[in-house]
Design a protein around this motif. Structure first.
Motif, PDB file in Angstrom:
ATOM      1  N   ASP A   8       0.814  -1.032  -0.128  1.00  0.00           N
ATOM      2  CA  ASP A   8      -0.165  -0.045   0.067  1.00  0.00           C
ATOM      3  C   ASP A   8       0.964   1.098   0.040  1.00  0.00           C
ATOM      4  O   ASP A   8       2.156   1.001   0.344  1.00  0.00           O
ATOM      5  CB  ASP A   8      -0.947  -0.017   1.308  1.00  0.00           C
ATOM      6  N   ASP A  10      -0.340   5.129   0.742  1.00  0.00           N
ATOM      7  CA  ASP A  10      -0.540   6.262   1.696  1.00  0.00           C
ATOM      8  C   ASP A  10      -0.279   5.530   3.282  1.00  0.00           C
ATOM      9  O   ASP A  10      -1.089   4.578   3.323  1.00  0.00           O
ATOM     10  CB  ASP A  10      -1.991   6.449   1.565  1.00  0.00           C
ATOM     11  N   ASP A  11       0.409   6.096   3.778  1.00  0.00           N
ATOM     12  CA  ASP A  11       0.448   5.875   5.316  1.00  0.00           C
ATOM     13  C   ASP A  11       1.181   4.577   5.449  1.00  0.00           C
ATOM     14  O   ASP A  11       1.450   3.941   6.736  1.00  0.00           O
ATOM     15  CB  ASP A  11      -0.708   5.901   6.284  1.00  0.00           C
ATOM     16  N   THR A  12       1.737   4.027   4.401  1.00  0.00           N
ATOM     17  CA  THR A  12       2.627   2.808   4.632  1.00  0.00           C
ATOM     18  C   THR A  12       4.085   3.179   4.029  1.00  0.00           C
ATOM     19  O   THR A  12       4.883   2.788   4.792  1.00  0.00           O
ATOM     20  CB  THR A  12       2.041   1.565   3.714  1.00  0.00           C
ATOM     21  N   ASN A 174      -1.095  -0.431   5.712  1.00  0.00           N
ATOM     22  CA  ASN A 174      -1.632   0.183   7.235  1.00  0.00           C
ATOM     23  C   ASN A 174      -3.138   0.010   7.276  1.00  0.00           C
ATOM     24  O   ASN A 174      -3.483   0.134   8.612  1.00  0.00           O
ATOM     25  CB  ASN A 174      -1.414   1.585   7.537  1.00  0.00           C
ATOM     26  N   ASP A 179      -5.985  -3.612   3.207  1.00  0.00           N
ATOM     27  CA  ASP A 179      -4.964  -4.263   3.000  1.00  0.00           C
ATOM     28  C   ASP A 179      -4.559  -5.579   3.293  1.00  0.00           C
ATOM     29  O   ASP A 179      -3.861  -6.461   2.942  1.00  0.00           O
ATOM     30  CB  ASP A 179      -3.396  -3.311   3.401  1.00  0.00           C
TER      31      ASP A 179
HETATM   32 MG   LIG Z   1      -2.681   3.192   3.551  1.00  0.00          MG
END
Ligand SMILES: [Mg+2]
Length: 239
Positions: A8, A10-12, A174, A179
């Motif tokens: 992933d 975003d934010d990963t 995340n 995910d």
């Molecule tokens: Mg994410």
């Protein structure tokens, strides 16, 4: 052994949710003169959920939801200049610098040396393409998939298209909802690396009703060791 490791984005790999939290705060401040106190943020979330069906994920849909919420909550009193401020807020999000998570570039480079990597992300096409390009990580990924949703059906089709058996697939991300849970439901492997802020829509309860186990790592820096153990038949926490 693994035939494919997907990440992933975003934010990963890079910070994202923090942009939305900041925008929500500024949105609330903008509507404060209309005497709404804490309501603006909550109402915005409700509007976003209702609008997902129309606009999908990403900043453009978020911007439209902010405008709709502002008009509705101010009972049409919001000024045109304030609508412009909301649009500028969204443009600021869409042009903000990509900030990679600590250790993400090293880990991606290390794993790319041994495995084909794929990036799988939801959101606006233009914005996600920009972030991939700006991150400098693009060359490490054999494929970049930008999709409207990450459902079990999506992952099933993805694996079929790339001729990868679920048990030889690892997804790293995340979000339990997007995910992890759909991937383990298919019989794949998944590693959850929580980010310190989770969008309410992506939040699910502990283990989210998962029937199979997935691994949880505190930090992406631990991923290469995990992958090594998994491939030696010793995947901590994964079955
Ligand atoms: Mg994410």
């Amino acid at each position: 052994m693994l035939d494919l490791i997907a990440f992933d984005a975003d934010d990963t790999l890079w910070h994202n949710e923090i942009l939305y939290s900041d925008a929500q705060e500024r949105f609330q401040d903008l509507l404060a003169p209309y005497g709404l106190d804490g309501r603006a943020r909550r109402e915005l979330y409700e509007t976003e959920m209702h609008n997902l069906h129309y606009f999908g994920y990403g900043t453009k849909g978020f911007a439209l939801s902010m405008i709709e919420t502002a008009i509705r909550l101010s009972e049409g009193q919001i000024e045109a200049s304030e609508i412009l401020e909301i649009i500028d807020l969204a443009k600021g999000m869409l042009s903000s610098e990509v900030r990679l998570l600590d250790r993400a570039p090293e880990v991606v480079a290390e794993l790319a040396a041994s495995y084909p990597l794929m990036l799988v992300t939801k959101g606006d096409l233009v914005d996600q393409e920009r972030k991939v390009a700006q991150s400098g990580l693009g060359p490490y990924f054999a494929n970049v998939e930008i999709t409207s949703d990450k459902s079990e059906d999506f992952y099933r089709a993805l694996l079929a298209r790339h001729q990868v058996a679920p048990e030889r697939f690892l997804m790293v991300g995340n979000s339990l909802r997007s995910d992890i849970l759909p991937v383990i439901a298919l019989g794949g492997h998944a590693v959850h690396i929580p980010y310190h802020v989770t969008w309410a829509h992506e939040a699910v309860g502990a283990h989210g009703g998962a029937t199979r186990e997935y691994a949880e790592l505190e930090d992406i820096g631990l991923l290469p060791m995990f992958v090594q153990q998994l491939c030696q038949g010793d995947g901590a926490g994964d079955s």
